[in-house]
Design a protein around this motif. Sequence first.
Motif, mmCIF file in Angstrom:
data_model
loop_
_atom_site.group_PDB
_atom_site.id
_atom_site.type_symbol
_atom_site.label_atom_id
_atom_site.label_comp_id
_atom_site.label_asym_id
_atom_site.label_seq_id
_atom_site.Cartn_x
_atom_site.Cartn_y
_atom_site.Cartn_z
ATOM 1 N N PRO A 50 0.851 -1.194 0.000
ATOM 2 C CA PRO A 50 0.000 0.000 0.000
ATOM 3 C C PRO A 50 0.887 1.245 0.000
ATOM 4 O O PRO A 50 1.910 1.278 0.676
ATOM 5 C CB PRO A 50 -0.785 -0.115 1.312
ATOM 6 N N GLY A 51 0.523 2.224 -0.792
ATOM 7 C CA GLY A 51 1.311 3.443 -0.879
ATOM 8 C C GLY A 51 2.312 3.429 -2.011
ATOM 9 O O GLY A 51 2.757 4.455 -2.464
ATOM 10 N N GLY A 52 2.688 2.250 -2.473
ATOM 11 C CA GLY A 52 3.579 2.156 -3.616
ATOM 12 C C GLY A 52 4.915 1.526 -3.290
ATOM 13 O O GLY A 52 5.391 1.585 -2.164
ATOM 14 N N THR A 53 5.497 0.893 -4.291
ATOM 15 C CA THR A 53 6.780 0.213 -4.167
ATOM 16 C C THR A 53 7.619 0.511 -5.397
ATOM 17 O O THR A 53 7.094 0.594 -6.506
ATOM 18 C CB THR A 53 6.576 -1.319 -4.074
ATOM 19 N N CYS A 54 8.919 0.667 -5.200
ATOM 20 C CA CYS A 54 9.824 0.828 -6.334
ATOM 21 C C CYS A 54 11.161 0.194 -5.986
ATOM 22 O O CYS A 54 11.394 -0.215 -4.847
ATOM 23 C CB CYS A 54 10.006 2.297 -6.696
ATOM 24 N N ALA A 55 12.024 0.120 -6.984
ATOM 25 C CA ALA A 55 13.396 -0.355 -6.773
ATOM 26 C C ALA A 55 14.332 0.780 -7.155
ATOM 27 O O ALA A 55 14.155 1.427 -8.188
ATOM 28 C CB ALA A 55 13.682 -1.579 -7.628
ATOM 29 N N LEU A 56 15.301 1.042 -6.298
ATOM 30 C CA LEU A 56 16.345 2.029 -6.560
ATOM 31 C C LEU A 56 17.658 1.277 -6.626
ATOM 32 O O LEU A 56 18.108 0.706 -5.624
ATOM 33 C CB LEU A 56 16.372 3.094 -5.456
ATOM 34 N N LEU A 57 18.259 1.230 -7.823
ATOM 35 C CA LEU A 57 19.512 0.521 -8.025
ATOM 36 C C LEU A 57 20.638 1.530 -8.140
ATOM 37 O O LEU A 57 20.625 2.378 -9.039
ATOM 38 C CB LEU A 57 19.476 -0.329 -9.294
ATOM 39 N N ALA A 58 21.581 1.467 -7.217
ATOM 40 C CA ALA A 58 22.767 2.313 -7.245
ATOM 41 C C ALA A 58 23.872 1.490 -7.898
ATOM 42 O O ALA A 58 24.485 0.643 -7.256
ATOM 43 C CB ALA A 58 23.147 2.742 -5.837
ATOM 44 N N LEU A 85 20.476 4.728 -10.362
ATOM 45 C CA LEU A 85 21.411 5.781 -9.987
ATOM 46 C C LEU A 85 22.762 5.395 -10.563
ATOM 47 O O LEU A 85 23.343 4.376 -10.177
ATOM 48 C CB LEU A 85 21.473 5.917 -8.462
ATOM 49 N N ILE A 86 23.237 6.191 -11.524
ATOM 50 C CA ILE A 86 24.434 5.828 -12.282
ATOM 51 C C ILE A 86 25.369 7.017 -12.397
ATOM 52 O O ILE A 86 25.001 8.157 -12.104
ATOM 53 C CB ILE A 86 24.048 5.337 -13.693
ATOM 54 N N ASP A 87 26.588 6.746 -12.868
ATOM 55 C CA ASP A 87 27.561 7.799 -13.151
ATOM 56 C C ASP A 87 27.275 8.396 -14.523
ATOM 57 O O ASP A 87 26.720 7.730 -15.398
ATOM 58 C CB ASP A 87 28.981 7.231 -13.139
ATOM 59 N N GLN A 88 27.697 9.631 -14.724
ATOM 60 C CA GLN A 88 27.480 10.326 -15.996
ATOM 61 C C GLN A 88 28.071 9.536 -17.160
ATOM 62 O O GLN A 88 27.480 9.471 -18.230
ATOM 63 C CB GLN A 88 28.092 11.734 -15.942
ATOM 64 N N THR A 89 29.214 8.902 -16.945
ATOM 65 C CA THR A 89 29.872 8.173 -18.030
ATOM 66 C C THR A 89 29.061 6.965 -18.504
ATOM 67 O O THR A 89 29.243 6.503 -19.622
ATOM 68 C CB THR A 89 31.274 7.692 -17.602
ATOM 69 N N SER A 90 28.164 6.469 -17.661
ATOM 70 C CA SER A 90 27.356 5.295 -18.015
ATOM 71 C C SER A 90 25.991 5.675 -18.581
ATOM 72 O O SER A 90 25.270 4.810 -19.066
ATOM 73 C CB SER A 90 27.135 4.421 -16.776
ATOM 74 N N HIS A 91 25.634 6.935 -18.526
ATOM 75 C CA HIS A 91 24.273 7.362 -18.868
ATOM 76 C C HIS A 91 23.876 6.982 -20.290
ATOM 77 O O HIS A 91 22.848 6.352 -20.503
ATOM 78 C CB HIS A 91 24.121 8.868 -18.649
ATOM 79 N N ALA A 92 24.675 7.349 -21.272
ATOM 80 C CA ALA A 92 24.310 7.095 -22.676
ATOM 81 C C ALA A 92 24.208 5.598 -22.951
ATOM 82 O O ALA A 92 23.269 5.136 -23.602
ATOM 83 C CB ALA A 92 25.315 7.739 -23.612
ATOM 84 N N LEU A 106 18.872 8.324 -13.029
ATOM 85 C CA LEU A 106 19.324 9.439 -12.205
ATOM 86 C C LEU A 106 20.843 9.425 -12.226
ATOM 87 O O LEU A 106 21.458 8.368 -12.078
ATOM 88 C CB LEU A 106 18.831 9.301 -10.766
ATOM 89 N N VAL A 107 21.452 10.601 -12.420
ATOM 90 C CA VAL A 107 22.899 10.679 -12.528
ATOM 91 C C VAL A 107 23.495 11.205 -11.227
ATOM 92 O O VAL A 107 23.004 12.184 -10.661
ATOM 93 C CB VAL A 107 23.300 11.587 -13.719
ATOM 94 N N ARG A 108 24.550 10.521 -10.751
ATOM 95 C CA ARG A 108 25.276 10.957 -9.561
ATOM 96 C C ARG A 108 26.053 12.220 -9.883
ATOM 97 O O ARG A 108 26.583 12.314 -10.985
ATOM 98 C CB ARG A 108 26.288 9.899 -9.111
ATOM 99 N N PRO A 109 26.218 13.111 -8.959
ATOM 100 C CA PRO A 109 25.538 13.166 -7.668
ATOM 101 C C PRO A 109 24.107 13.665 -7.867
ATOM 102 O O PRO A 109 23.866 14.570 -8.666
ATOM 103 C CB PRO A 109 26.360 14.173 -6.857
ATOM 104 N N VAL A 110 23.167 13.058 -7.177
ATOM 105 C CA VAL A 110 21.761 13.450 -7.316
ATOM 106 C C VAL A 110 21.360 14.233 -6.072
ATOM 107 O O VAL A 110 21.738 13.878 -4.959
ATOM 108 C CB VAL A 110 20.852 12.207 -7.525
ATOM 109 N N GLN A 111 20.653 15.314 -6.285
ATOM 110 C CA GLN A 111 20.169 16.102 -5.156
ATOM 111 C C GLN A 111 19.022 15.377 -4.481
ATOM 112 O O GLN A 111 18.242 14.680 -5.127
ATOM 113 C CB GLN A 111 19.701 17.475 -5.636
#
Length: 132
Positions: A50-58, A85-92, A106-111
């Motif tokens: 209830p309320g929602g579920t997600c996965a955050l992979l760093a 959550l990844i590094d900029q070099t891995s984004h593309a 999401l790219v590190r560092p993330v606010q």
Amino acid sequence: MLNPSELIHVNLIGSDDYERAVLGLVLGARDYRVRSFCSLDELALPRHEPGGTCALLALSRREVESEAMLQGIRQLSLHLPVLLLIDQTSHAQLAAAVVSDHVSLLVRPVQKDVLLRSIQHAIRSWLESEIA
């Protein structure tokens, strides 16, 4: 404090103990329920809460390059929204490899506020797609 039926549940996955601990503290301070795992293999098929579920992979750069990890992410996104959550070099590379309506990058560092909004948006989008 939120009503327990409104809590957001985050499955936090990452090989870096320190990063998982920091993310867990940030999310826990916002009354998110956090379950922490060292790897995607440790995560059993998550149940919908209830309320929602997600996965955050760093993910590390090495993990992003693994075809098994990419396949695992694709499989996981069939069952719940996934935030990577990844590094900029891995984004593309990752953006091209993982194409799904339920995977957000999401790219590190993330606010902190960006992270929290992204989690809420991913869960809201997921719930709306289930209703449609």
